[in-house]
Design a protein around this motif. Structure first.
Motif, PDB file in Angstrom:
ATOM      1  N   ILE B  77       0.849  -1.194   0.000  1.00  0.00           N
ATOM      2  CA  ILE B  77       0.000   0.000   0.000  1.00  0.00           C
ATOM      3  C   ILE B  77       0.884   1.243   0.000  1.00  0.00           C
ATOM      4  CG2 ILE B  77      -1.690   1.300   1.361  1.00  0.00           C
ATOM      5  CD1 ILE B  77      -2.743  -1.489   2.292  1.00  0.00           C
ATOM      6  N   VAL B  78       2.023   1.151   0.631  1.00  0.00           N
ATOM      7  CA  VAL B  78       2.996   2.240   0.516  1.00  0.00           C
ATOM      8  C   VAL B  78       4.314   1.706  -0.024  1.00  0.00           C
ATOM      9  CG1 VAL B  78       2.034   3.483   2.513  1.00  0.00           C
ATOM     10  CG2 VAL B  78       4.023   2.037   2.825  1.00  0.00           C
ATOM     11  N   ASN B  79       5.071   2.603  -0.623  1.00  0.00           N
ATOM     12  CA  ASN B  79       6.448   2.325  -0.985  1.00  0.00           C
ATOM     13  C   ASN B  79       7.348   2.944   0.057  1.00  0.00           C
ATOM     14  OD1 ASN B  79       6.034   1.112  -3.575  1.00  0.00           O
ATOM     15  ND2 ASN B  79       5.532   3.144  -4.352  1.00  0.00           N
ATOM     16  N   ARG B  80       8.402   2.247   0.385  1.00  0.00           N
ATOM     17  CA  ARG B  80       9.480   2.818   1.172  1.00  0.00           C
ATOM     18  C   ARG B  80      10.465   3.434   0.205  1.00  0.00           C
ATOM     19  NH1 ARG B  80      10.593   0.348   6.377  1.00  0.00           N
ATOM     20  NH2 ARG B  80       9.397  -1.570   6.449  1.00  0.00           N
ATOM     21  N   VAL B  81      10.860   4.658   0.450  1.00  0.00           N
ATOM     22  CA  VAL B  81      11.829   5.298  -0.431  1.00  0.00           C
ATOM     23  C   VAL B  81      12.952   5.877   0.413  1.00  0.00           C
ATOM     24  CG1 VAL B  81      12.089   6.867  -2.367  1.00  0.00           C
ATOM     25  CG2 VAL B  81       9.829   6.042  -1.762  1.00  0.00           C
ATOM     26  N   THR B  82      14.170   5.713  -0.044  1.00  0.00           N
ATOM     27  CA  THR B  82      15.311   6.295   0.655  1.00  0.00           C
ATOM     28  C   THR B  82      16.016   7.270  -0.272  1.00  0.00           C
ATOM     29  OG1 THR B  82      15.576   4.163   1.702  1.00  0.00           O
ATOM     30  CG2 THR B  82      17.340   5.739   2.020  1.00  0.00           C
TER      31      THR B  82
END
Lengths: 160, 160
Positions: B77-82
DNA sequence: CTGTTTGCAAAGTCTTTGCACAATC
DNA sequence: GATTGTGCAAAGACTTTGCAAACAG
């Protein structure tokens, strides 16, 4: 592969940069730079770098490694790179890769391959034309399966 | 902008995903998801998200926010972004941006703009042909100056 | 010599975990 | 009611900082 004379050349170049900034080439810094040179394809984290440098320079402390990469990053001798694992990695800019390069991250074996081809000229032009955004730098990581792992997969299939 | 009905739609969709996984839509999770929906262009860090969610749900703890985004990431449902600051940020996948998108990071104002156009088809083809690397996913961040900041710079020049 | 640099340990961030209590389905 | 979820505080991972002693130029 990196040859001995190339290593010496790069070291000299780096020593000059340090001196121009009023900094010293201590044994710790020398060992750190040498380790980065010898592993210039590996994108080491601070801990990994620390472990490797310790082989040459057993007395070195982790804090010194952090301080050294900090200095090297300021002098544009290394790039700081962050992959999706959130860990900061360091990556030497040798004379032949002064411009920023791209990464191919294999999801099977974890290997990071650099590519120096400039693949984004076209993309950057499009972004300018369509969004009015002026690109100054970029980070591109492509995730997938590398040639070796693909070959192994194919091999495994053939063996059945 | 996000409309009220769209927000309700998305919430319903997310509730279904949670239930399918045997999980509950608690008030804390609801507030977190709503905050993500309302700020879906902002790429919030955990702390930022926590601060915003607290306005709706003052009793919530930071650990809950972390656990919620963890769950949401597992459910895609969400993306993790760095980004290069090393901080993990979260980024809702709404129905219209299910595929991974690119980021334009303005170095003047820090704003992150998403672009959904698929700019890399050609690049991925080249990487396959030249390196035998099979691309499955990608992360592209373009750093530079956004349209607004460019306009401001121009304005400043004109005012002289 | 003099200002830099180092190693150590302590402190800082950001994030995860353990546990008793609370809430959801 | 059983299981999942919560808040808090404590622990963990990675990184930075303070300081006295050591060192490079």
């Amino acid at each position: 592969m990196i040859t001995l004379s190339l290593l010496t050349d790069e070291l000299g170049r780096i020593e000059t940069s340090l001196h121009q900034a009023g900094l010293k080439l201590t044994p710790q810094r020398k060992a750190t730079v040498k380790t980065l040179l010898k592993n210039h394809t590996r994108h080491l984290s601070a801990e990994e770098l620390f472990a490797l440098v310790k082989e040459d320079e057993p007395e070195i402390g982790l804090a010194t490694v952090y301080r050294t990469v900090e200095v090297l990053a300021e002098l544009k001798i290394v790039n700081r790179v962050t992959f999706e694992d959130g860990m900061t990695r360091y990556d030497l800019r040798t004379s032949d890769n002064g411009h920023f390069h791209h990464h191919l991250l294999c999801q099977k074996c974890g290997k990071v391959q650099e590519i120096h081809e400039d693949l984004l000229t076209d993309v950057e032009k499009q972004v300018w034309q369509r969004f009015g955004f002026k690109v100054l730098d970029h980070r591109l990581t492509l995730m997938g399966i590398c040639q070796d792992c693909l070959a192994k997969e194919q091999q495994a299939k053939d063996d059945l």
